[in-house]
Design a protein around this motif. Structure first.
Motif, mmCIF file in Angstrom:
data_model
loop_
_atom_site.group_PDB
_atom_site.id
_atom_site.type_symbol
_atom_site.label_atom_id
_atom_site.label_comp_id
_atom_site.label_asym_id
_atom_site.label_seq_id
_atom_site.Cartn_x
_atom_site.Cartn_y
_atom_site.Cartn_z
ATOM 1 N N ILE A 102 -2.097 18.046 50.262
ATOM 2 C CA ILE A 102 -1.630 16.692 49.967
ATOM 3 C C ILE A 102 -2.747 15.974 49.237
ATOM 4 C CG2 ILE A 102 -0.848 14.499 50.935
ATOM 5 C CD1 ILE A 102 0.077 16.106 53.402
ATOM 6 N N ASP A 103 -2.419 15.352 48.091
ATOM 7 C CA ASP A 103 -3.460 14.711 47.302
ATOM 8 C C ASP A 103 -2.945 13.418 46.687
ATOM 9 O OD1 ASP A 103 -5.927 14.397 46.017
ATOM 10 O OD2 ASP A 103 -5.294 15.547 44.268
ATOM 11 N N ASP A 104 -3.791 12.415 46.703
ATOM 12 C CA ASP A 104 -3.583 11.181 45.958
ATOM 13 C C ASP A 104 -4.550 11.283 44.776
ATOM 14 O OD1 ASP A 104 -3.394 8.644 44.908
ATOM 15 O OD2 ASP A 104 -4.058 7.604 46.727
ATOM 16 N N PRO A 105 -4.109 11.894 43.647
ATOM 17 C CA PRO A 105 -5.046 12.329 42.609
ATOM 18 C C PRO A 105 -5.870 11.228 41.951
ATOM 19 C CG PRO A 105 -2.800 12.438 41.800
ATOM 20 C CD PRO A 105 -2.721 12.117 43.257
ATOM 21 N N TYR A 106 -5.362 10.013 41.892
ATOM 22 C CA TYR A 106 -6.095 8.945 41.222
ATOM 23 C C TYR A 106 -6.637 7.912 42.202
ATOM 24 C CZ TYR A 106 -3.661 11.037 37.323
ATOM 25 O OH TYR A 106 -3.176 11.945 36.417
ATOM 26 N N GLY A 107 -6.332 8.082 43.483
ATOM 27 C CA GLY A 107 -6.806 7.145 44.493
ATOM 28 C C GLY A 107 -6.180 5.768 44.388
ATOM 29 N N ARG A 108 -5.045 5.665 43.746
ATOM 30 C CA ARG A 108 -4.404 4.354 43.539
ATOM 31 C C ARG A 108 -3.251 4.086 44.505
ATOM 32 N NH1 ARG A 108 -4.415 2.501 37.448
ATOM 33 N NH2 ARG A 108 -6.446 3.291 36.829
ATOM 34 N N ARG A 109 -2.984 5.043 45.403
ATOM 35 C CA ARG A 109 -1.906 4.914 46.376
ATOM 36 C C ARG A 109 -0.556 4.660 45.720
ATOM 37 N NH1 ARG A 109 -3.347 4.384 51.668
ATOM 38 N NH2 ARG A 109 -1.538 3.078 52.072
ATOM 39 N N ASP A 110 -0.344 5.234 44.520
ATOM 40 C CA ASP A 110 0.960 5.088 43.869
ATOM 41 C C ASP A 110 1.786 6.370 43.981
ATOM 42 O OD1 ASP A 110 -0.519 6.649 42.001
ATOM 43 O OD2 ASP A 110 0.840 6.019 40.406
ATOM 44 N N ARG A 111 1.126 7.491 44.321
ATOM 45 C CA ARG A 111 1.827 8.775 44.403
ATOM 46 C C ARG A 111 1.090 9.707 45.349
ATOM 47 N NH1 ARG A 111 1.319 10.524 38.504
ATOM 48 N NH2 ARG A 111 0.864 8.334 38.291
ATOM 49 N N LEU A 112 1.827 10.739 45.765
ATOM 50 C CA LEU A 112 1.238 11.864 46.477
ATOM 51 C C LEU A 112 1.687 13.128 45.770
ATOM 52 C CD1 LEU A 112 1.739 11.136 50.295
ATOM 53 C CD2 LEU A 112 -0.370 10.973 48.979
ATOM 54 N N GLU A 113 0.774 14.072 45.638
ATOM 55 C CA GLU A 113 1.118 15.388 45.126
ATOM 56 C C GLU A 113 1.097 16.336 46.313
ATOM 57 O OE1 GLU A 113 -1.561 16.412 41.964
ATOM 58 O OE2 GLU A 113 -0.652 14.954 40.603
ATOM 59 N N LEU A 114 2.242 16.961 46.562
ATOM 60 C CA LEU A 114 2.377 17.882 47.680
ATOM 61 C C LEU A 114 2.509 19.293 47.121
ATOM 62 C CD1 LEU A 114 5.129 15.862 49.599
ATOM 63 C CD2 LEU A 114 2.659 15.660 49.840
ATOM 64 N N ASP A 115 1.489 20.118 47.277
ATOM 65 C CA ASP A 115 1.570 21.514 46.861
ATOM 66 C C ASP A 115 2.175 22.285 48.019
ATOM 67 O OD1 ASP A 115 0.431 20.742 44.520
ATOM 68 O OD2 ASP A 115 -1.462 21.790 44.811
ATOM 69 N N CYS A 116 3.294 22.940 47.732
ATOM 70 C CA CYS A 116 4.096 23.569 48.788
ATOM 71 C C CYS A 116 4.326 25.037 48.479
ATOM 72 C CB CYS A 116 5.442 22.866 48.912
ATOM 73 S SG CYS A 116 5.285 21.112 49.277
ATOM 74 N N GLU A 117 4.516 25.816 49.536
ATOM 75 C CA GLU A 117 4.708 27.263 49.408
ATOM 76 C C GLU A 117 6.009 27.666 50.089
ATOM 77 O OE1 GLU A 117 1.505 30.539 49.980
ATOM 78 O OE2 GLU A 117 2.456 30.196 51.941
ATOM 79 N N TRP A 118 6.724 28.574 49.445
ATOM 80 C CA TRP A 118 7.945 29.152 49.983
ATOM 81 C C TRP A 118 7.805 30.657 49.942
ATOM 82 C CZ3 TRP A 118 11.392 32.458 47.531
ATOM 83 C CH2 TRP A 118 12.580 32.732 48.229
ATOM 84 N N GLN A 119 8.163 31.322 51.051
ATOM 85 C CA GLN A 119 8.112 32.777 51.091
ATOM 86 C C GLN A 119 9.502 33.306 51.393
ATOM 87 O OE1 GLN A 119 5.149 34.569 53.562
ATOM 88 N NE2 GLN A 119 3.552 33.167 52.925
ATOM 89 N N ALA A 120 9.969 34.233 50.551
ATOM 90 C CA ALA A 120 11.274 34.854 50.758
ATOM 91 C C ALA A 120 11.277 35.585 52.090
ATOM 92 C CB ALA A 120 11.584 35.817 49.621
ATOM 93 N N GLY A 121 12.356 35.467 52.813
ATOM 94 C CA GLY A 121 12.502 36.183 54.064
ATOM 95 C C GLY A 121 11.912 35.485 55.270
ATOM 96 N N LEU A 122 11.242 34.354 55.052
ATOM 97 C CA LEU A 122 10.663 33.638 56.181
ATOM 98 C C LEU A 122 11.443 32.394 56.543
ATOM 99 C CD1 LEU A 122 6.838 33.929 55.479
ATOM 100 C CD2 LEU A 122 8.286 35.380 56.888
ATOM 101 N N GLY A 123 12.390 31.970 55.634
ATOM 102 C CA GLY A 123 13.267 30.834 55.820
ATOM 103 C C GLY A 123 12.936 29.986 56.921
#
Length: 123
Positions: A102-123
């Motif tokens: 989870i990142d607030d890339p510019y520190g301006r509290r206008d957005r969050l970037e959520l890097d997420c992972e999905w694995q087949a078969g783990l549903g």
């Protein structure tokens, strides 16, 4: 990279943020259940796809970034599912995506970037 304001038109994917909870199974044990926290709009940016082998089992893995308006209640313990509205309910169309960063890339509290992972078969 220069700051670019987050535009509403970029948020085209509807997602549901969910939190894990434990529910009594009536026999002295617990069952894991996911409860919705919020349904919001996000920008979906696919980052990479790959295959991993673990315990002689090959699985597909996808990593995607979801950009959302800033929220202070999102943690890596949450997960994301993609949904579409059907009448007054929401139907799951993708995921679940486990939040890895989870990142607030510019520190301006206008957005969050959520890097997420999905694995087949783990549903």
């Amino acid at each position: 990279m220069a700051f670019q304001p987050l535009r509403a038109g970029d948020l085209r994917t509807r997602i549901r943020i969910e939190v894990e909870g434990r529910v009594s199974n009536g026999q002295g044990g617990w069952t894991t259940a996911w409860s919705p926290v919020a349904v919001i709009w996000a920008k979906k940016v696919p980052l990479r796809g790959d295959e991993i082998t673990r315990d002689s089992i090959q699985r597909a893995v996808s990593v995607t970034r979801f950009v959302i308006r800033h929220r202070s209640d999102v943690t890596a313990k949450h997960r994301i599912v993609e949904v579409k509205q059907v009448g007054e309910a929401y139907e799951v169309i993708g995921g679940p995506w486990n939040i890895r960063r989870i990142d607030d890339p510019y520190g301006r509290r206008d957005r969050l970037e959520l890097d997420c992972e999905w694995q087949a078969g783990l549903g």
